[in-house]
Scaffold this motif. Structure first.
Motif, short mmCIF file in Angstrom:
data_model
loop_
_atom_site.label_atom_id
_atom_site.label_comp_id
_atom_site.label_asym_id
_atom_site.label_seq_id
_atom_site.Cartn_x
_atom_site.Cartn_y
_atom_site.Cartn_z
N SER A 155 -0.10 9.24 -6.33
CA SER A 155 -1.22 8.73 -5.44
C SER A 155 -2.11 9.36 -4.87
O SER A 155 -2.83 8.60 -4.38
N TYR A 198 2.32 0.32 -4.14
CA TYR A 198 1.80 0.48 -5.68
C TYR A 198 1.57 2.16 -5.94
O TYR A 198 1.55 2.30 -6.78
N PHE A 209 0.77 -0.82 0.17
CA PHE A 209 -0.25 -0.01 0.08
C PHE A 209 0.73 0.51 0.01
O PHE A 209 1.03 2.50 -0.78
N ALA A 210 1.62 1.17 0.58
CA ALA A 210 2.59 2.64 1.37
C ALA A 210 3.58 3.13 -0.06
O ALA A 210 4.24 3.77 0.33
#
Lengths: 332, 517, 213
Positions: B376, B26, B22-23
């Motif tokens: 993002s 992505y 996620f961190a």
């Protein structure tokens, strides 16, 4: 593909109504900055609140706008200078109403398009401390400085690869010198270079630490030392070939949904109130004419000849920078 | 094997893996998909970038070599030393992460620069250490303490049986050290080398400022130029892919195991008090000259700023402390999960993939990573504070995973079996056996996380908010507005904070050291 | 029948397999398992204790334990190295099993003190493992395995690293403790005289089979 939102809970889609998102460089925002004054007045004067999104440099803010494309969250971009302008012009920015430009000092009015509103400017120069040895005599030329043996390895300069100030130096010297002399100038100047720095602040730090005796900065830099430190010894050189004028500008994105607010925000930026704060907060000259300057500024020498970047010329491109690195590589 | 923890290690590992997904991965994927890949491939054929890549890894390799030459004696002395000298040496290990490189560069130049302390001894013609000397010197000063932190601690825990055997068989002491003691800590040596290599290969400011001119272009400079000046995402991504490739390759070559560690303290090579005093004094002089003088200069220069502006420093100080605590806690918990999950035997391939997965954030250009975050997660309406903690933890996790894995490796499996046979279930095993034995590595991980957070400003800028403006970000801000006195004052405060942190850490470690295996 | 029974037992580690047809050690006595180094004796012990998957039956008294987790089997363990918990002092090492069981602090201390005295270590309760000798550490390991009053204890070459004098003093202590606690002890060793001295019955491990002679 929006699942990470649950973790970061952030997206442009959440921008509040009546909020202007302003992309800019870091030191335009924060305590004691011009941005702070703008924020404080923006609700009353424009009907919108201001949300600054700060970046390390204006170049980075601009590249963010480019990468985000039409979906960008930005309404306004603040801090574009001439070295970034060609790239900024390739992006979707709006024409601004002519009224915004009516109070500008002469020489700052746009010639071709009205997409960029100048809000401050400064003259590039070499800054020195007159208490150190070999003070440059008045009337010393750029070329004279570059070739004088006394200044060998005493200058710190911003890197053209990483700093927009560094790139402005290329534009400056390109407009001052014919092609052959340009190469000579830089090959000689690198003899005087102690080191290069990725940006203005590290370069200025080296100058203040007395590691370097000369630094590329602004003619207005001495004003800070006069005003805040009562130190009159920091001086900037006025070159007979002319000093380059770096102009900082702001523009509104075509994609902005808050055009009315945004125009009012630029009106605020060029208002007498904000413009009179430019000298002490930005350490630059205000773009508006008739703004009263503090004494620390009025005592500064002004360039005898002002060099402006040709408005429609392609700015210093990668090839120019590569060539610049080769001037240095030829040296030991 | 009937694992008492069942699927728990796998579950823990997935927490850490998902976190990075996620961190980090992505956002990175979002960034990479925007690059034009034919442009990325053009990079391969460009002789200019070939030169850039060659220079970057060449200087990183030389820097690593020199760091090893300076660091191995330090690590050796760490193992030989008493508690107090150890504390002194291990405190040094925190500065590289917590001090903004601008400050360190100015500190180094105050001693070695053209107008530095040593300049009078070199005479008129001396113009500082710019060039290869400058780059290498700064990299050594910045990074050799890593060898002390990782290799020294490992050497100190290797037991002495093998050395006694080797010496009794007639091996000389010098050869015994290299053939036996050093060999036992081989993995710790390799991981020190890897960390230093990676940090040096992504060094930015030092290469520019001390390299002395545009003669040198490192990958990091090229990425910076590509993104911030040329908007050339393809080139930046191509260089980033190169960095990732080199990391994966290096980890593959190094393998992925950890040192086992022996029982009892280390073997003492220096017996005569005279030799001990000579060695310790000599090394201390080296450290004083190369490290403490530059740091002392920064402290001295920051004094005025600190005295006049200290009130305005309190807010960023409290932010710094909170962020450091947050980052230390989150990154250590995640590191613990990952290390616990990676404990089982893996094949070489799987092991190095896992190691690369966690290490990549440190090897990849931070400019790229920060840009990826910007794209993002354009703004953070929720909690900017939490975002910064998460962002910093991505990097801190890469730093602390090794020490934690080594900590697990040192827990003796037989002691665990005895505990199980006595009725300890998985939680009993964790709380009564593993956790107390991991205390040392846990402190180290916390301290690394905290000091990394103290010196970090990039993610602070992205998720900017009054609640996240820490000392380092305030320092950069002050510098960009002529307020250098204030900046140095903030630097002194940062430095004092690191000293405090390392004192605290060694006090806590000392309390734990009585049961150090 | 009270004691340790292993029947039709089969354990595999890598390519090598060990089978135990039938092995029984009654309560209060010591059974020996003899084999050359590397013949897989430790493998058998670890499997019986539950750390390796196995087939066949393991009975502790009337309970079949081979399908239980190691922590539920009530089988104590002593290794060749004492493997004391380095972060606990001797008293806490000995009382570890009691703490797991939830025995109160005062009670724990009292029992540990008793066992320290019984193993000739009185006065050393606050020492850390690294501050005592190998022989003393092995006494602690014995006490740690026996204090919990499990019906079975498995010992993997517990005396082989010790010198002769320490060994013989530990032998007699070990026999006394087995008699007192009525435990069934399975002792693995490669030393014939040790097995002869300590064990009431000895099994041999050869070519992957454990058989009695």
């Amino acid at each position: 593909m929006y699942w990470p939102i649950f973790f970061f809970w952030g997206s442009a889609a959440f921008a509040l109504p009546n909020e202007l998102t302003v992309y800019t460089y870091d030191s335009f925002t924060g305590a004691g900055s011009l941005g702070e004054s703008l924020s404080a007045l923006s609700k009353k004067k424009t009907g919108c609140t201001t949300k600054f999104v700060p970046f390390a440099t204006a170049g980075e803010a601009l590249s963010q706008v480019a990468l985000e494309g039409p979906k960008t969250a930005a309404d306004i971009l603040v801090g574009v200078d001439q070295s970034l302008r060609a790239r900024a012009d390739a992006l979707a920015f709006d024409e601004l109403p002519p009224s915004l430009f009516s109070k500008l000092q002469s020489g700052l009015e746009p010639k071709a398009s009205r997409r960029w509103l100048p809000f401050d400017y400064g003259y590039l120069s070499i800054v020195y401390d007159d208490r150190r040895k070999d003070v440059p005599p008045p009337g010393m030329t750029l070329m004279g400085f570059a070739t004088h043996p006394a200044y060998k390895k005493r200058l710190v300069l911003e890197d053209a690869r990483t700093s927009s100030l560094g790139r402005s130096l290329l534009t400056w010297t390109q407009s001052v010198f014919p092609k052959a002399e340009y190469a000579t100038f830089w090959t000689s100047l690198f003899q005087q270079v102690l080191t290069v720095s990725p940006g203005w602040s590290a370069a200025y730090g080296l100058f203040l630490s007395q590691e370097a005796d000369f630094v590329f900065s602004y003619t207005t830099s001495p004003a800070y030392h006069i005003e805040k430190e009562l130190n009159p010894h920091i001086k900037a050189m006025i070159f007979p070939e002319g000093n380059f004028r770096q102009i900082e500008m702001a523009g509104i994105l075509k994609s902005s949904k808050q055009k009315k607010c945004a125009v009012k925000w630029l009106e605020l930026l060029s208002s007498t109130k904000i413009q009179s704060e430019v000298p002490r907060r930005q350490w630059m000259y205000p773009a508006r004419s008739g703004v009263k300057l503090p004494t620390s500024f009025t005592s500064l020498p002004v360039p005898t000849k002002v060099i402006d970047a040709p408005e429609n010329a392609a700015q210093a491109d990668a090839e120019l920078v590569r060539q610049w690195t080769q001037f240095a590589a030829g040296l030991k | 094997m009937k694992n008492p923890f069942g699927m728990l290690p796998l579950a823990c590992l997935s927490i850490a893996v998902l976190f990075l997904l996620f961190a980090f991965y992505y956002p990175l994927a979002v960034l990479f998909q925007q690059a034009s890949w034919p442009g990325v491939l053009d990079l391969v054929r460009d002789p200019y970038y070939a030169k850039v890549i060659r220079f970057t890894y060449l200087q990183a390799a030389y820097s690593t070599l020199l760091c090893a030459i300076v660091g191995i004696p330090g690590a050796f002395l760490y193992a030989e030393a008493g508690e107090r000298y150890r504390r002194f040496l291990s405190a040094l290990g925190l500065f590289p992460f917590a001090l903004p490189p601008v400050l360190l560069a100015l500190g180094v130049l105050s001693v070695w620069g053209k107008r530095g302390l040593v300049a009078p001894f070199f005479g008129e013609g001396y113009s500082g250490v710019y060039g290869w000397t400058g780059i290498l010197m700064a990299h050594v000063i910045y990074n050799f303490p890593i060898f002390i932190r990782l290799l020294g601690v490992s050497l100190a825990q290797q037991g002495s049986l093998e050395e006694k055997t080797a010496l009794s068989l007639g091996l000389g002491r010098w050869r015994c050290f290299w053939a036996v003691t050093f060999r036992k800590s081989w993995r710790a040596f390799l991981s020190s080398c890897l960390l230093v290599f990676v940090l040096c290969s992504s060094s930015f400011l030092i290469v520019l400022l001390l390299g002395g001119g545009p003669k040198f272009t490192s990958i990091e400079v090229a990425i910076y130029q590509a993104i911030r000046q040329d908007f050339d995402l393809a080139t930046a991504v191509g260089l980033g892919v190169t960095q990732a490739g080199v990391l994966v390759g290096t980890l593959w070559l190094l393998g992925n195991r950890t040192d086992l560690g022996g029982e009892g303290g280390s073997f003492r090579y220096l017996e005569s008090p005279w030799a001990r005093r000579f060695a310790f004094t000599g090394y201390s002089a080296l450290i004083v000259f190369f490290v403490l003088l530059p740091l002392g200069y920064l402290l001295a220069r920051g004094f005025t700023g600190l005295a006049t502006h200290w009130r305005s420093f309190l807010a960023p100080l409290s932010v710094s402390v909170k962020l450091a605590l947050g980052c230390a806690t989150l990154s250590t918990s995640l590191g613990l999960c990952a290390a616990f999950g990676m404990r089982g035997g893996y094949s070489r391939a799987l092991g190095s993939i896992a190691a690369s997965y966690f290490f990549l954030p440190l090897a990849l250009s931070s400019i790229l990573v920060l840009l990826a975050w910007r794209l993002s997660y354009p703004s953070s309406l929720g909690s900017p504070f939490l975002c910064v903690v998460i962002a910093q933890s991505v990097f801190a996790l890469a730093l602390n995973i090794r020490p934690l894995r080594e900590g697990f490796a040192r827990i003796h499996p037989e002691a665990e079996k005895v505990a199980s046979s006595l009725g300890a279930g998985k939680w009993g095993l964790f709380f009564w056996v593993q956790a107390p034995l991991l205390r040392g590595p846990l402190f180290l991980a916390m301290v690394l996380g905290a000091s990394f957070s103290l010196g970090e400003a990039g993610s602070v800028l992205i998720f900017a908010d009054a609640s996240t403006k820490n000392l380092t970000a305030t320092l950069y801000d002050a510098m960009s507005r002529y307020r250098f006195d204030e900046a140095f004052g903030l630097g002194s405060m940062l430095l004092s904070l690191v000293v405090l942190l390392s004192l605290l850490a060694s006090a806590l470690e000392e309390r734990g050291s009585q049961w150090k295996v | 029948m009270e004691g340790l029974r292993i029947r039709g037992f089969r354990v595999r580690r890598g390519s090598f397999v060990v089978e135990v047809d039938d092995l029984f050690i009654p309560k209060g006595s010591v059974g020996g398992l003899k084999g050359r180094s590397g013949s897989g004796k430790s493998t058998v012990l670890e499997a019986v204790a539950g750390f390796l998957p196995s087939q066949g039956e393991v009975w502790v008294g009337e309970t079949r334990v081979d399908n239980l987790r190691p922590e539920k089997r009530c089988i104590g363990l002593v290794f060749q190295k004492p493997s004391l918990f380095p972060h606990l002092n001797l008293e806490d090492n000995i009382a570890f099993g009691l703490r797991v069981k939830g025995v109160g602090k005062i009670e724990r201390r009292k029992l540990a003190e008793k066992w320290l005295e019984r193993t000739g270590l009185s006065g050393l309760s606050k020492r850390m493992p690294r501050e005592i000798s190998e022989g003393q550490a092995q006494r602690v390991a014995l006490a740690r395995a026996l204090i919990v009053q499990f019906p079975v204890v498995l010992l993997d070459e517990p005396f082989s690293a010790l010198d002769e004098e320490t060994k013989s003093s530990l032998y007699s202590l070990f026999l006394e403790l087995v008699a007192e606690t009525k435990v069934s002890a399975l002792l693995v060793s490669h030393d014939p005289s040790e097995l002869e001295f300590l064990c009431s019955k000895v099994w041999f491990q050869e070519n992957g089979r454990v058989t009695s002679l």
